[in-house]
Design a protein around this motif. Structure first.
Motif, PDB file in Angstrom:
ATOM      1  N   LEU A   1       0.827  -1.205   0.000  1.00  0.00           N
ATOM      2  CA  LEU A   1       0.000   0.000   0.000  1.00  0.00           C
ATOM      3  C   LEU A   1       0.862   1.257   0.000  1.00  0.00           C
ATOM      4  CD1 LEU A   1      -2.801   1.284   0.147  1.00  0.00           C
ATOM      5  CD2 LEU A   1      -2.695   1.085   2.640  1.00  0.00           C
ATOM      6  N   GLN A   2       1.908   1.255   0.834  1.00  0.00           N
ATOM      7  CA  GLN A   2       2.809   2.409   0.890  1.00  0.00           C
ATOM      8  C   GLN A   2       3.521   2.607  -0.443  1.00  0.00           C
ATOM      9  OE1 GLN A   2       3.149   4.611   3.361  1.00  0.00           O
ATOM     10  NE2 GLN A   2       4.543   5.776   2.061  1.00  0.00           N
ATOM     11  N   GLU A   3       3.903   1.513  -1.059  1.00  0.00           N
ATOM     12  CA  GLU A   3       4.569   1.591  -2.354  1.00  0.00           C
ATOM     13  C   GLU A   3       3.636   2.170  -3.412  1.00  0.00           C
ATOM     14  OE1 GLU A   3       6.415  -1.426  -5.723  1.00  0.00           O
ATOM     15  OE2 GLU A   3       6.055  -2.148  -3.688  1.00  0.00           O
ATOM     16  N   MET A   4       2.381   1.738  -3.382  1.00  0.00           N
ATOM     17  CA  MET A   4       1.402   2.258  -4.342  1.00  0.00           C
ATOM     18  C   MET A   4       1.187   3.752  -4.140  1.00  0.00           C
ATOM     19  SD  MET A   4      -1.395  -0.851  -4.311  1.00  0.00           S
ATOM     20  CE  MET A   4      -2.552   0.065  -5.328  1.00  0.00           C
ATOM     21  N   GLU A   5       1.106   4.185  -2.885  1.00  0.00           N
ATOM     22  CA  GLU A   5       0.931   5.613  -2.609  1.00  0.00           C
ATOM     23  C   GLU A   5       2.143   6.416  -3.091  1.00  0.00           C
ATOM     24  OE1 GLU A   5       0.252   5.845   1.551  1.00  0.00           O
ATOM     25  OE2 GLU A   5      -1.849   5.193   1.448  1.00  0.00           O
ATOM     26  N   THR A   6       3.331   5.878  -2.814  1.00  0.00           N
ATOM     27  CA  THR A   6       4.553   6.570  -3.259  1.00  0.00           C
ATOM     28  C   THR A   6       4.617   6.646  -4.775  1.00  0.00           C
ATOM     29  OG1 THR A   6       5.717   5.745  -1.312  1.00  0.00           O
ATOM     30  CG2 THR A   6       7.063   6.552  -3.133  1.00  0.00           C
ATOM     31  N   ARG A   7       4.235   5.536  -5.430  1.00  0.00           N
ATOM     32  CA  ARG A   7       4.265   5.528  -6.899  1.00  0.00           C
ATOM     33  C   ARG A   7       3.245   6.507  -7.482  1.00  0.00           C
ATOM     34  NH1 ARG A   7       3.924  -0.298  -9.526  1.00  0.00           N
ATOM     35  NH2 ARG A   7       5.559  -0.534  -7.957  1.00  0.00           N
ATOM     36  N   PHE A   8       2.085   6.589  -6.852  1.00  0.00           N
ATOM     37  CA  PHE A   8       1.063   7.530  -7.317  1.00  0.00           C
ATOM     38  C   PHE A   8       1.562   8.971  -7.179  1.00  0.00           C
ATOM     39  CE2 PHE A   8      -2.476  10.390  -6.309  1.00  0.00           C
ATOM     40  CZ  PHE A   8      -3.232  10.253  -7.461  1.00  0.00           C
ATOM     41  N   GLU A   9       2.184   9.274  -6.038  1.00  0.00           N
ATOM     42  CA  GLU A   9       2.708  10.629  -5.834  1.00  0.00           C
ATOM     43  C   GLU A   9       3.787  10.955  -6.860  1.00  0.00           C
ATOM     44  OE1 GLU A   9       4.092  10.726  -1.844  1.00  0.00           O
ATOM     45  OE2 GLU A   9       2.073  10.706  -0.932  1.00  0.00           O
ATOM     46  N   LEU A  10       4.638   9.977  -7.145  1.00  0.00           N
ATOM     47  CA  LEU A  10       5.694  10.198  -8.132  1.00  0.00           C
ATOM     48  C   LEU A  10       5.104  10.431  -9.516  1.00  0.00           C
ATOM     49  CD1 LEU A  10       8.698  10.250  -8.819  1.00  0.00           C
ATOM     50  CD2 LEU A  10       8.610   7.769  -9.103  1.00  0.00           C
ATOM     51  N   GLN A  11       4.105   9.623  -9.884  1.00  0.00           N
ATOM     52  CA  GLN A  11       3.458   9.794 -11.188  1.00  0.00           C
ATOM     53  C   GLN A  11       2.766  11.151 -11.287  1.00  0.00           C
ATOM     54  OE1 GLN A  11       0.892   6.394 -11.454  1.00  0.00           O
ATOM     55  NE2 GLN A  11       2.506   5.030 -12.199  1.00  0.00           N
TER      56      GLN A  11
END
Length: 488
Positions: A292-302
């Motif tokens: 979940l944390q990885e998905m949030e980080t990836r979304f913020e980066l995108q």
């Protein structure tokens, strides 16, 4: 001015081409490398989560992209990732085929670090193939693993050094698999290589390799029938673990269940099994949180990348707008300059025409002036001329006067026709023309109203219509325009 104009045109064209090509299929090498690396990294994360189908799909995408772009290093890395996934999913034949291809490309490309990883994979496949005493691939595997270790040491690749040591130790364990009793020298060498790998993993704090070392050490103890030592070793390791390292702890619990069962302690085996189930549940929850944390980080980066992309487009459009604005200003300035020159030329022609008209008008009003001068000249010279010559000169004067008057008539006629056409285009009524002429006489609106029996309001209304049709703003402009048109 012309040079500046052409320079701006060239700049505008270049920016337009850049705008059209911006964000298209033209991919820079560094961007391509990042895309392939990102796919491989995603594939490795899926492997850790045991989502092997997703991992293989991303690795194959990276491989396809590398081949299409002729990116040799990306192709080798993608092939190595595919080999690792095939090994984990027991597709040894496919893994071996891809490993041979990856090894060839790594050697020809001089990719030492990648070659070391591929040789380790080949050594693992040789180790896994050792399922009967007839296969005999342990020595072949040792050759690959030892070459990988040398390469890793030269490159300072600690993880690959540790992995190579573990595989060498595993191959030595394999050599003892079918011996009874076991060869103690082979057993000692296996323990030394596993210990060397564990030392590297501990010194560099690599959790994955720490866990691998524990598993290899478990096999080594088991081959030497040292269950009691193995239990003490696992209990000692478990006490030293970080409390959040649920995966390593669960792996130790799994080994302890078997060891306690073998030494005849079922109660401790049951307790270790319960600990195993608890820690696996905690590990699953931990991985879910990490995902979940990885998905949030990836979304913020995108989202940041999208914002940066929008800003790039905005800057490009702003520059393009500025260039186009400068071009428009230059075009308008050029047009106004030409219009000014044309207006000056037309004014000069108009002034010349008015002078000619005035001169000709005087001749038309008094046509005897020119002829009188000619007759005076002829009279002064008559005493020296014969009667026939005098008569001929008179006939010439008459003919000349006739031709001059004809040319003047044609000119004036054309002028009047042109003025009539302009008046018709404006669309003035007879009443409006009458008001224009009375205004030219200096009459005010009240005086004009009395003269033509209209109200002052009606006269003013007619004047406003005249202004609109003639494109003027006041009486003086109206009279000037009417004079040009020959209405007054």
């Amino acid at each position: 001015m012309e040079k500046l104009y052409h320079s701006l045109l060239c700049i505008g064209a270049i920016l337009c081409v850049a705008a059209c090509r911006y964000g298209t299929d033209a991919v820079q090498p560094d961007v391509l490398s990042q895309d392939i690396s990102a796919l491989i990294a995603d594939s490795e994360r899926d492997v850790q989560s045991q989502r092997f189908d997703f991992a293989m799909e991303k690795a194959l995408s990276a491989l396809d992209l590398s081949r299409k772009s002729d990116y040799a290093l990306g192709e080798v890395r993608a092939l190595s990732t595919v080999v690792g996934i095939d090994i984990m999913t027991s597709r040894d034949a496919d893994a071996w085929e891809k490993a041979l291809e990856a090894e060839s490309k790594a050697r020809s490309g001089g990719f030492g670090r990648e070659l070391a990883g591929i040789l380790i994979s080949k050594a693992k496949l040789c180790s896994y193939a050792e399922i009967s005493p007839e296969t005999g691939r342990n020595d072949e595997g040792l050759t690959y693993a030892q070459e990988a270790l040398v390469l890793a040491e030269e490159l300072g690749a600690v993880e690959q050094q540790a992995e190579a040591c573990y595989v060498i130790g595993s191959l030595y364990i394999n050599k003892n698999r079918w011996l009874d009793p076991i060869d103690r020298e082979l057993y000692r060498q296996a323990g030394e290589w596993i210990g060397r790998g564990q030392t590297l993993a501990e010194a560099n704090d690599i959790p994955r390799l720490k866990r691998n070392g524990i598993m290899f050490r478990s096999r080594w103890y088991q081959q030497g029938d040292r269950d009691e030592e193995a239990i003490r070793y696992f209990e000692q390791v478990q006490d030293s673990l970080d409390e959040t390292d649920y995966l390593t702890a669960s792996a130790l619990d799994d080994r302890l269940v078997r060891l306690y069962t073998r030494v005849g302690e079922p109660q401790k085996a049951l307790e270790s099994h319960d600990d195993y189930v608890f820690r696996m549940q905690k590990y699953i929850l931990q991985k879910q949180d990490e995902t979940l944390q990885e998905m949030e980080t990836r979304f913020e980066l995108q989202e940041k990348e999208r914002q940066l992309e929008r800003r790039r487009y905005q800057v490009l459009l702003l520059v393009l707008a500025l260039v186009l604005s400068a071009l428009a200003i230059l075009l308008v300035a050029g047009y106004l300059r030409k219009a000014h020159r044309r207006a000056v030329e037309l004014q000069r022609l108009s002034d010349s025409k008015e002078q000619i008209i005035e001169f000709l008008s005087r001749d038309i009003r008094n046509p005897a002036n020119t002829m009188a001068e000619e007759i005076v000249t002829l009279s002064a010279a008559a005493s020296s001329l014969s009667p026939e010559e005098i008569r001929q000169r008179c006939r010439d004067l008459a003919e000349q006067a006739r031709v001059v008057n004809s040319d003047v008539a044609d000119y004036v006629g054309n002028l009047l026709v042109d003025r009539s056409r302009k008046i018709a285009d404006i669309g003035l009524s007879q009443r409006e023309i009458q008001i224009i002429r009375l205004s030219a006489e200096g009459l005010k609106a009240t005086e004009i109203a009395d003269r033509i029996f209209l109200s002052v309001h009606t006269v003013n209304t007619h004047r406003q219509r005249i202004y609109s049709k003639m494109g003027v703003r006041n009486v003086s402009d109206m009279i000037r325009k009417a004079t040009e048109l020959g209405l007054i």
